[in-house]
Design a protein around this motif. Structure first.
Motif, PDB file in Angstrom:
ATOM      1  N   ALA B 164     -60.223 -44.364  88.804  1.00  0.00           N
ATOM      2  CA  ALA B 164     -60.420 -43.759  87.477  1.00  0.00           C
ATOM      3  C   ALA B 164     -61.121 -42.405  87.611  1.00  0.00           C
ATOM      4  CB  ALA B 164     -61.241 -44.686  86.592  1.00  0.00           C
ATOM      5  N   LEU B 165     -62.083 -42.337  88.534  1.00  0.00           N
ATOM      6  CA  LEU B 165     -62.826 -41.080  88.721  1.00  0.00           C
ATOM      7  C   LEU B 165     -61.928 -39.988  89.291  1.00  0.00           C
ATOM      8  CD1 LEU B 165     -66.287 -42.248  90.054  1.00  0.00           C
ATOM      9  CD2 LEU B 165     -65.806 -41.091  87.901  1.00  0.00           C
ATOM     10  N   ALA B 166     -61.027 -40.387  90.214  1.00  0.00           N
ATOM     11  CA  ALA B 166     -60.116 -39.393  90.796  1.00  0.00           C
ATOM     12  C   ALA B 166     -59.233 -38.795  89.703  1.00  0.00           C
ATOM     13  CB  ALA B 166     -59.275 -40.040  91.879  1.00  0.00           C
ATOM     14  N   ALA B 167     -58.681 -39.669  88.840  1.00  0.00           N
ATOM     15  CA  ALA B 167     -57.822 -39.193  87.745  1.00  0.00           C
ATOM     16  C   ALA B 167     -58.653 -38.407  86.744  1.00  0.00           C
ATOM     17  CB  ALA B 167     -57.149 -40.379  87.073  1.00  0.00           C
ATOM     18  N   GLY B 168     -59.835 -38.932  86.447  1.00  0.00           N
ATOM     19  CA  GLY B 168     -60.718 -38.266  85.482  1.00  0.00           C
ATOM     20  C   GLY B 168     -61.179 -36.915  85.986  1.00  0.00           C
ATOM     21  N   GLY B 169     -61.349 -36.792  87.304  1.00  0.00           N
ATOM     22  CA  GLY B 169     -61.781 -35.515  87.891  1.00  0.00           C
ATOM     23  C   GLY B 169     -60.775 -34.421  87.627  1.00  0.00           C
ATOM     24  N   ASP B 170     -59.490 -34.739  87.815  1.00  0.00           N
ATOM     25  CA  ASP B 170     -58.438 -33.749  87.538  1.00  0.00           C
ATOM     26  C   ASP B 170     -58.446 -33.348  86.072  1.00  0.00           C
ATOM     27  OD1 ASP B 170     -57.770 -33.955  90.143  1.00  0.00           O
ATOM     28  OD2 ASP B 170     -56.053 -35.310  89.829  1.00  0.00           O
ATOM     29  N   LEU B 171     -58.592 -34.358  85.229  1.00  0.00           N
ATOM     30  CA  LEU B 171     -58.598 -34.103  83.781  1.00  0.00           C
ATOM     31  C   LEU B 171     -59.813 -33.242  83.407  1.00  0.00           C
ATOM     32  CD1 LEU B 171     -56.858 -35.088  81.348  1.00  0.00           C
ATOM     33  CD2 LEU B 171     -58.675 -36.747  80.902  1.00  0.00           C
ATOM     34  N   ALA B 172     -60.957 -33.563  84.052  1.00  0.00           N
ATOM     35  CA  ALA B 172     -62.191 -32.824  83.758  1.00  0.00           C
ATOM     36  C   ALA B 172     -62.045 -31.354  84.147  1.00  0.00           C
ATOM     37  CB  ALA B 172     -63.361 -33.452  84.506  1.00  0.00           C
ATOM     38  N   VAL B 173     -61.406 -31.110  85.302  1.00  0.00           N
ATOM     39  CA  VAL B 173     -61.208 -29.717  85.739  1.00  0.00           C
ATOM     40  C   VAL B 173     -60.295 -28.995  84.750  1.00  0.00           C
ATOM     41  CG1 VAL B 173     -60.165 -28.271  87.532  1.00  0.00           C
ATOM     42  CG2 VAL B 173     -61.639 -30.181  88.175  1.00  0.00           C
ATOM     43  N   ALA B 174     -59.199 -29.684  84.348  1.00  0.00           N
ATOM     44  CA  ALA B 174     -58.256 -29.068  83.396  1.00  0.00           C
ATOM     45  C   ALA B 174     -58.960 -28.748  82.081  1.00  0.00           C
ATOM     46  CB  ALA B 174     -57.083 -30.002  83.157  1.00  0.00           C
ATOM     47  N   LEU B 175     -59.768 -29.698  81.612  1.00  0.00           N
ATOM     48  CA  LEU B 175     -60.487 -29.486  80.345  1.00  0.00           C
ATOM     49  C   LEU B 175     -61.508 -28.358  80.493  1.00  0.00           C
ATOM     50  CD1 LEU B 175     -60.566 -30.685  77.514  1.00  0.00           C
ATOM     51  CD2 LEU B 175     -62.363 -32.231  78.256  1.00  0.00           C
ATOM     52  N   GLY B 176     -62.157 -28.308  81.656  1.00  0.00           N
ATOM     53  CA  GLY B 176     -63.126 -27.249  81.929  1.00  0.00           C
ATOM     54  C   GLY B 176     -62.463 -25.878  81.896  1.00  0.00           C
ATOM     55  N   ILE B 177     -61.260 -25.784  82.495  1.00  0.00           N
ATOM     56  CA  ILE B 177     -60.537 -24.500  82.498  1.00  0.00           C
ATOM     57  C   ILE B 177     -60.172 -24.114  81.065  1.00  0.00           C
ATOM     58  CG2 ILE B 177     -58.362 -23.393  83.187  1.00  0.00           C
ATOM     59  CD1 ILE B 177     -58.586 -24.989  85.837  1.00  0.00           C
ATOM     60  N   LEU B 178     -59.743 -25.106  80.289  1.00  0.00           N
ATOM     61  CA  LEU B 178     -59.390 -24.826  78.883  1.00  0.00           C
ATOM     62  C   LEU B 178     -60.605 -24.308  78.111  1.00  0.00           C
ATOM     63  CD1 LEU B 178     -57.036 -27.674  77.634  1.00  0.00           C
ATOM     64  CD2 LEU B 178     -56.578 -25.227  77.729  1.00  0.00           C
TER      65      LEU B 178
END
Lengths: 221, 297
Positions: B164-178
């Protein structure tokens, strides 16, 4: 100094061209009146000369530079050789007389000490030497136009373009303004004054007169 | 700093002073954008830390039978540490386990005061090496050792947490860029607004021969200065909010928010760096085509 070759200027929203195949040559140092009624194309012609517009057809050459082929980065360098005076003065509100005149030197990167000396000189020439620190927008119309002229003269331009410079002035101030434009102050620059006021024409002896009527140019004298 | 840079800084400072209301609008808007970004970074960092603590914590708990005693517990810890795939072991006696439990309960720890006997067993905590599997074979092998009553494995849900953290990490980076792009957009709009307000002055500069860079540079400097001010304000705002929230809020098991979350000390620096970057990018975007000499007059 100025060469226009078969210049036509069309605007998208107008059926008639603002200028129709205008050709004109003005050698360095000449004083030229550009006359014509409102809407004849005087302002358009001046805008072509300082690069605010490009011709639809023909060539506009100023100081050896073909404005249609001039790289955008070179346009400011050309404008530093021009002195522009407008009917509405175009001063910076809230800034002093000194700051308004210094602007044309600051943008050229002139050293502060030189700016102070040069601005002092031109303000003396236009009889505003004691008003350097006054806010420009508190001056009378005649004084504001003299500030605008001082700003145009400060860099020592090769060409002065004045668009109805006396349009907002009373007869006395208009006369004073024209005297400044033809005096020694302009330092041998070519001067092109656009006006629709016939009373000004007698003020400059030997001035060349060109007339615009519905976008067509004719030599008068 | 070069002469051009000094002059641009001077002009930027001066034009900022001339339009105080414009600065107030620009800095407050940027402050809100950066505070959102900062809150997001704080949340991500704390979640990351919490996950890291969980993942590096004990993955197997070996419960000892009541008759085994502390000496056998120590021996067992040593024995288990020699197994392949085991990174470390630690013997935790029943008293230590109770102290830990008491700490976890926080204000509710007094519930334990009425206990006459410590009900917790002695145990050995095992941390496995990264990649090692705590499969049923290992558990069965340990369970057969003398003195072991039970083997409790946290591995299955930790695996799920890792995924879950691995998937969430990608999402977190994408959200951070946004979110960062949002800050850039805010910065560019404040520059656009400043250009609009000073249009008359800029037109005049163009007429007297100002170059594109002469006009643009102070706007970039101004955007960067506004960004730095906004970063300082956003950091202060977040710190205050963090302290207000952290102090009184009690979580289940008696934990306090302030004990679970921490305010990242480097957040002001990170926000300032992001603000400078957003200021430069936003400045370029905001000035864009609007300050071209031929198009301005």
């Amino acid at each position: 100094m100025i060469r226009l070759e078969q210049v036509t200027k069309l605007y998208p929203h107008r059926k008639e061209p603002a200028l129709k195949q205008v050709s004109l040559k003005i050698p360095p140092g000449q004083f030229v009146y550009l006359t014509g009624p409102s809407g004849a194309g005087k302002t358009t012609l001046l805008r072509l000369l300082y690069g605010a517009e490009l011709p639809s057809h023909g060539r506009v050459v100023v100081g050896g530079a073909d404005l249609s082929r001039l790289a955008p980065g070179k346009l400011p360098l050309l404008r530093r050789r021009l002195g522009l005076v407008f009917q509405d003065f175009r001063l910076l509100p809230g800034r002093s007389v000194f700051e308004n005149v210094a602007l044309s030197l600051e943008v050229a990167g002139v050293a502060r000490r030189t700016i102070e000396r040069r601005v002092g000189e031109v303000l003396e020439q236009v009889k505003l030497g004691d008003m350097a620190n006054a806010p420009a927008d508190t001056l009378s119309g005649g004084e504001q136009q003299r500030v605008a002229l001082a700003r145009a003269l400060a860099p020592g331009p090769d060409l002065i373009l004045a668009d109805e410079p006396t349009g907002n002035l009373d007869p006395d101030n208009a006369l004073a303004m024209m005297r400044l434009l033809v005096g020694d102050y302009v330092g041998g620059a070519t001067v092109l004054v656009a006006t629709h006021d016939p009373t000004l024409l007698s003020l400059v002896r030997g001035a060349r007169l060109v007339h615009l009527e519905r976008g067509r140019l004719e030599e008068v004298g | 700093m070069s002469r051009v840079g000094r002059k641009a800084l001077g002009r930027a400072w001066r034009q900022m002073g001339e339009d105080m209301w414009l600065q107030a609008v620009a800095v407050s808007t940027l402050t809100v954008a950066l505070a959102i970004m900062g809150a997001y970074l704080t949340l991500c960092l704390n979640l990351g830390n919490a996950a890291s603590r969980l993942l590096t914590g004990p993955t197997l708990l070996v419960v000892l039978s009541p008759s085994a005693g502390a000496e056998r517990g120590q021996e067992l810890a040593l024995e288990l540490s020699r197994l392949s795939g085991v990174a470390s072991t630690r013997f935790v006696n029943k008293d230590q386990a109770l102290v830990r439990f008491r700490r976890q309960l926080g204000p509710q720890a007094q519930l334990l005061d009425d206990l006459e006997v410590n009900p917790l067993p002695d145990g050995v905590e095992l941390v496995l090496q990264p990649g090692a599997v705590a499969g049923p074979q290992l558990a069965a092998r340990i369970k057969n050792l003398a003195g072991v009553a039970e083997v409790v494995s946290g591995r299955p849900w930790l695996k799920r947490l890792e995924r879950a953290l691995a998937a969430g990490g990608d999402l977190a980076v994408a959200l951070g860029i946004l979110l960062f792009l949002g800050v850039v957009l805010v910065a560019s709009n404040t520059v656009r607004l400043a250009v609009h307000v000073r249009r008359r002055q800029l037109e005049l500069m163009v007429l007297v021969g100002a170059s594109s860079s002469y006009m643009r540079l102070p706007y970039l400097v101004e955007a960067v200065l506004q960004g730095i001010m906004a970063a300082a304000l956003a950091s202060g705002l977040l710190w205050t909010l963090f302290n207000l929230l952290a102090a009184p809020a009690a979580l289940p098991l008696g934990l306090r928010l302030g004990e679970v979350l921490s305010f990242p000390g480097l957040l002001p620096v990170a926000l300032a760096a992001l603000a400078v970057l957003a200021g430069v990018l936003g400045g370029f975007l905001g000035v864009g085509r609007t300050l071209r000499p031929r198009e301005m007059v």
